[in-house]
Write a protein that holds these residues in place. Sequence first.
Motif, mmCIF file in Angstrom:
data_model
loop_
_atom_site.group_PDB
_atom_site.id
_atom_site.type_symbol
_atom_site.label_atom_id
_atom_site.label_comp_id
_atom_site.label_asym_id
_atom_site.label_seq_id
_atom_site.Cartn_x
_atom_site.Cartn_y
_atom_site.Cartn_z
ATOM 1 N N PRO A 457 0.821 -1.219 0.000
ATOM 2 C CA PRO A 457 0.000 0.000 0.000
ATOM 3 C C PRO A 457 0.850 1.262 0.000
ATOM 4 C CG PRO A 457 -0.808 -1.580 1.616
ATOM 5 C CD PRO A 457 0.497 -2.110 1.133
ATOM 6 N N CYS A 458 0.513 2.164 -0.902
ATOM 7 C CA CYS A 458 1.255 3.423 -1.034
ATOM 8 C C CYS A 458 0.241 4.553 -1.124
ATOM 9 C CB CYS A 458 2.141 3.387 -2.274
ATOM 10 S SG CYS A 458 3.139 4.875 -2.509
ATOM 11 N N GLY A 459 0.108 5.329 -0.074
ATOM 12 C CA GLY A 459 -0.867 6.401 -0.027
ATOM 13 C C GLY A 459 -0.273 7.789 0.036
ATOM 14 N N HIS A 460 1.038 7.914 -0.124
ATOM 15 C CA HIS A 460 1.703 9.222 -0.044
ATOM 16 C C HIS A 460 2.664 9.362 -1.214
ATOM 17 C CE1 HIS A 460 3.785 12.728 1.605
ATOM 18 N NE2 HIS A 460 2.826 12.806 2.508
ATOM 19 N N PHE A 480 -0.549 3.266 5.984
ATOM 20 C CA PHE A 480 -1.703 2.805 6.756
ATOM 21 C C PHE A 480 -2.948 3.518 6.249
ATOM 22 C CE2 PHE A 480 -4.626 3.725 10.284
ATOM 23 C CZ PHE A 480 -4.992 2.431 10.619
ATOM 24 N N ALA A 481 -3.968 2.732 5.915
ATOM 25 C CA ALA A 481 -5.222 3.295 5.410
ATOM 26 C C ALA A 481 -6.278 3.216 6.504
ATOM 27 C CB ALA A 481 -5.688 2.539 4.172
ATOM 28 N N LYS A 482 -7.002 4.318 6.693
ATOM 29 C CA LYS A 482 -8.045 4.346 7.721
ATOM 30 C C LYS A 482 -9.175 3.396 7.333
ATOM 31 C CE LYS A 482 -7.208 9.080 9.254
ATOM 32 N NZ LYS A 482 -7.802 10.425 9.442
ATOM 33 N N GLY A 483 -9.606 2.628 8.309
ATOM 34 C CA GLY A 483 -10.685 1.686 8.074
ATOM 35 C C GLY A 483 -10.261 0.384 7.439
#
Length: 726
Positions: A457-460, A480-483
């Motif tokens: 996971p890559c959110g930034h 880290f993804a919320k939920g």
Amino acid sequence: RGSTRYGGNTRKPATKAEPKPAKDDSDDDDNRPPRRMSAKALAASYGAKDDSEEETVMADDKDVDEMQGFFMPMSFGKQKEKKTMDIISHNANQRKGRGVAAAPAKPGSIQFGKRLMDAASATGAKSRADKAEEKAQAEEKAQAAQAEEEAAPVGPLVAEEDTAMEEPDELPEPGKEKETLPVSHEVTIAAHEKAVTALGFDPKASRMCTGSMDGNIKLFDFHGMSEEKEAFRTLEPVEGHLVQAISFGVTGGQVLVCCSDSMARIYDRDGTTKPIQTTVKGDMYVRHMEHTKGHTQMLTSGIWHPFRQEHFLTASLDGTLRLWDMTADPVGMDQQLPSVHVLKTLDRRNVCVGGASGKHGGLYPTCCNFSPTDAKKIVGGCSDGSVQLFFEKPRYLKPDRILRAAHSAALTGVAFVPEGGESNLLVTRALDNTMKVWDSRMLSDAKGPVKVFEDLPCGHEKTGLCISPDGKYIVTGTSFAKGALGSATVRVYEAKTFKAVKTLDFGKKNALQMAWPEEINQLVVGTGTGEVVMLYSPFSSKKGAMHFVGKKAKAKPANQIEEAGSGPIFNMTDTNDIKRFYATGHGDMYKIRRGEARAEGKKLIPTRPENSGEKIPDQTFGDFAALALKVGAKQLHLNNTRETDKDAQKALLEYQDKANAAQSKLVDGAYANNPNILDYSEDLSEGDSRMGLAMKGDFCRKCGMKNCRCVDYSRYGLNGKKPRLS
């Protein structure tokens, strides 16, 4: 003495189950067997008694010990086995024949019968087992105490928050301590308030520079740090702009800082307020980027050349990568640094248009890097998911290799894997939750990648990666993804076999920037919460975090406590700053403070005294003194010390009214009968009127006259030429 041969039976009197009436002594003496009898005769004599007498003999452990060797004869040598029936067996047989059951045994005691020896053996075995178990436990406790004493650290204790894992996961094999992965211990540095977007280390890894989305950069000196983990310098290069990239030079004396504006800045290692050099801003109205000397849009990344101390590389939103030379001639009034090479990133139409203006199909480089071993390759990761590679050449223009379908989203990090003297493996990280490994010798979309790591996971957009100094490991972080299930992690893979070696849990802290300096052999991770986590191992790491972990901070004297950053910062490489330094008394702040106090004193404006009858002011002493003089003068019937009671504006207005009422005859009377005396209009003479009429109309545009004189009419018609007309 356990036998009956000498002294008779030494057994204690048995306890009878039921009391019997007393017998006559004579009968008892007659029925008692003689002392010296054989075992067979003794058994026969006891068996001759009344079978109704049932004896249940109860004995404790002491009785069992005394009963050992009860029928042992006092003889020596090898004895023949003799089958004899003892008294107990005889009585048991008699009871069995008559159908009488034996009396039940009391709990906690031993009943004499057929299993007497088995019970005694079991009791002895249990006792021996208990003693052996106690001995083993004592030995284990002694060994544990000795191990704790050997493992006790020598020096100051380390706080639990600084060392989350006190013991390494696995002890290294003898002789392989240096090969241990430096992740067994960790220390956390609270560096920024927002996400850490840039990390940089000098060549000796003695200083660390961090940049964040809050716009600040902080410099840390590991040798001078304590357990408080404070930075020795904090700067804000550009107000309101986040820090995109930080890179130290080859010598470690200069730091490249790229913010979210169009100019890169070079600072020295001490963090002076004013940068050493700044790159020039390009002309945004020029279409072809090679015709301007600098970037025209926001910077996205930057890195110093791995071998040359005067060259560095930057990437921008204008769609170009630029190479800069510190020795180039500065341009402009501010003497800023121009670029020496322009590397264009091309879209699918093979056109460099950039992506800042939102043009259709435009792209821009989001990250860039050099090949670490030879610096002959430059790679740029683009916003459309493509990877564009440039080979070293005298003049750069277009990329030599392009991977159009490398990723399906924008790239966040690129790096080469060093292997000996070559850097053939290229690792890319993107926002499509993947990391891919490519072979730069056969870089094409048709052949594809060597390895694809999915489910990362890559959110930034600043999620990066790093390679270990020896080229054995590839390190990247996840978000880290919320939920969502799971947490942010740092994952370590082998560079040759691509196997997962280690996964470190970071909870809700996104792992963004990674660095693995060779000198200290420690893995440094910048997180999304503004913290910097330093992972190390006592076996393979050195210096770095091990300098300040457990090191107490020195208490400053009261006269030396001063707010951090309150004093000026001098650049000792600049002539003007050196003069300022010596002008302040070698950095003495007392002289600076006195000068500032004098300057502030000159700016003070004396306050005007208040009018009489008004409230006495509470704070200004000058106003109070003036009012006291006025009140005292009135009480003594004296004139005021100052003419401050009358308002100047009111006095002038009163005088104006008097002047208007008097109508002064000295000036106004002269103009009473001749109102046109001040008429400045005048009449034109006859000649001027005719001249004015003559000047009206068209004029020759060449000579400026109504009658054109451009042609000499005295020579009219000569040489067969027509006259020039106006």
